[in-house]
Design an enzyme around this catalytic site. Structure first.
Site, mmCIF file in Angstrom:
data_model
loop_
_atom_site.group_PDB
_atom_site.id
_atom_site.type_symbol
_atom_site.label_atom_id
_atom_site.label_comp_id
_atom_site.label_asym_id
_atom_site.label_seq_id
_atom_site.Cartn_x
_atom_site.Cartn_y
_atom_site.Cartn_z
ATOM 1 N N LEU A 235 4.657 -11.194 -0.514
ATOM 2 C CA LEU A 235 3.901 -10.204 -1.275
ATOM 3 C C LEU A 235 2.920 -10.832 -2.261
ATOM 4 O O LEU A 235 1.849 -10.270 -2.533
ATOM 5 C CB LEU A 235 4.856 -9.289 -2.045
ATOM 6 C CG LEU A 235 4.234 -8.283 -3.012
ATOM 7 C CD1 LEU A 235 3.391 -7.251 -2.262
ATOM 8 C CD2 LEU A 235 5.305 -7.596 -3.850
ATOM 9 N N TYR A 236 3.241 -11.996 -2.805
ATOM 10 C CA TYR A 236 2.492 -12.544 -3.926
ATOM 11 C C TYR A 236 1.075 -12.961 -3.530
ATOM 12 O O TYR A 236 0.870 -13.694 -2.586
ATOM 13 C CB TYR A 236 3.210 -13.760 -4.516
ATOM 14 C CG TYR A 236 4.573 -13.463 -5.099
ATOM 15 C CD1 TYR A 236 4.966 -12.156 -5.387
ATOM 16 C CD2 TYR A 236 5.476 -14.479 -5.363
ATOM 17 C CE1 TYR A 236 6.213 -11.885 -5.921
ATOM 18 C CE2 TYR A 236 6.723 -14.221 -5.907
ATOM 19 C CZ TYR A 236 7.091 -12.924 -6.179
ATOM 20 O OH TYR A 236 8.329 -12.670 -6.693
ATOM 21 N N GLY A 237 0.121 -12.469 -4.314
ATOM 22 C CA GLY A 237 -1.284 -12.783 -4.076
ATOM 23 C C GLY A 237 -2.171 -11.658 -4.530
ATOM 24 O O GLY A 237 -1.741 -10.724 -5.224
#
Length: 320
Positions: A52-54
């Protein structure tokens, strides 16, 4: 740097874990690489990320873009064996219905994409990102077990699970002869202490490692915010971090002011004090430091081995 085993597994991790949610979101690739370098130089061997990170976290339609994993893959090239690499699965990764959740289809497809982004052939700790029951638990656990047997994953864990949810999952896994969760990632800090009631005692009793995220309460316990209008340039608050604003209350600002005094008495920064509080709780294996600058890592590493006495812990408990 202090090291310990993750829960009742044999996996040895540093009690400071580098969190990479800022990678590809708030900071660029070069800044991210410098932070990884600093973490390894400080002796940190535990790094956490997620698909998910971004930048997709800040889109109107929130979805994973894999930016953090991709940057981390580049950062660890040639030194992958020096870290325990943790990531997560389950977030929405696109418009199609099967690009999310814990179905066998999505997990099997996503793990291969994650391995490509991370430039590795295995993930040391693979975690379900949050609890939901839209997929039969048996299907998810069997899939995770298959990944371990295939060598793509070494250990499995969960994030944002309650004690009963871990107990249920591990009970089902035990009955089916499958891999069990060795860890859980809960939010925990001086301003958010609900897990002390049930989850932490459960972790101690059952040998589940607790890897606490947000030990600085999204930056509230960094000391940089003194009022709702005090949003320093370049800070999470200035960039509109909604989860941080949830901590903005008169009572919390009063608590932070009192914790700041205790930190000064101890000769440490407020950030160090807040992180050390988390590390000194029974059941906590590591605290995830979500660094956006190298000194965030250095500061945390300096208090890795700081053991609190009963008097200091009692002073903290008396602040309400």
């Amino acid at each position: 740097m202090k090291y310990t085993t993750l829960g009742k597994s044999g996996l040895i991790v540093s009690n400071i874990c580098l969190g990479t949610m800022a990678f590809g979101r708030w900071i660029d690739e070069q800044a991210s690489l410098r932070i990884v370098d600093e973490a390894l130089d400080c002796g940190i061997n535990f790094i956490d990320t997620a698909d998910l990170y971004g930048k997709g976290q800040d889109m109107p339609y929130i979805h994973g873009t894999g930016d953090s994993e991709r940057i981390l893959g580049k950062a660890l090239k040639g030194r992958r064996d020096k870290v325990v690499l943790a990531t997560k699965v389950g977030a929405t990764m696109g418009d199609y219905p099967n690009l999310r959740g814990y179905s066998r289809m999505h997990i099997m497809d996503e793990i291969d994409q994650q391995l490509l982004r991370l430039q590795t052939d295995h993930i040391d700790l693979y975690q379900l990102h949050s609890y939901h029951d839209t997929v039969p638990l048996e299907e998810t656990l069997r899939t995770l077990d298959d990944l371990v047997r295939a060598g793509k994953v070494r250990y499995i864990g969960c994030s944002n699970y309650m004690a009963w949810q871990i107990a249920k999952a591990n009970g089902v896994a035990d009955k089916m002869g499958l891999e069990q969760f060795v860890s859980v990632q809960p939010q925990y800090n001086l301003l958010s202490r609900d897990i002390e009631k049930e989850l932490l005692p459960f972790c101690v009793h059952e040998g589940v490692g607790a890897v606490a995220y947000s030990p600085l309460a999204r930056g509230m316990l960094s000391g940089k915010y003194t009022s709702p209008d005090d949003l320093p340039e370049g800070s999470r608050g200035a960039q509109g971090e909604e989860l941080l604003f949830g901590y903005f209350s008169d009572h919390n600002f009063e608590l932070v002011a009192q914790y700041r005094i205790l930190a000064q008495e101890c000769g440490v920064t407020l950030s160090q004090f807040a992180t050390a509080f988390v590390l000194n709780q029974p059941g906590i294996t590591s605290a995830i430091v979500g660094a956006s600058k190298p000194y965030h890592v250095t500061e945390a590493a300096q208090i890795s081995e700081w053991t609190w006495n009963d008097e200091l812990m009692e002073k903290v408990r008396s602040i309400r």
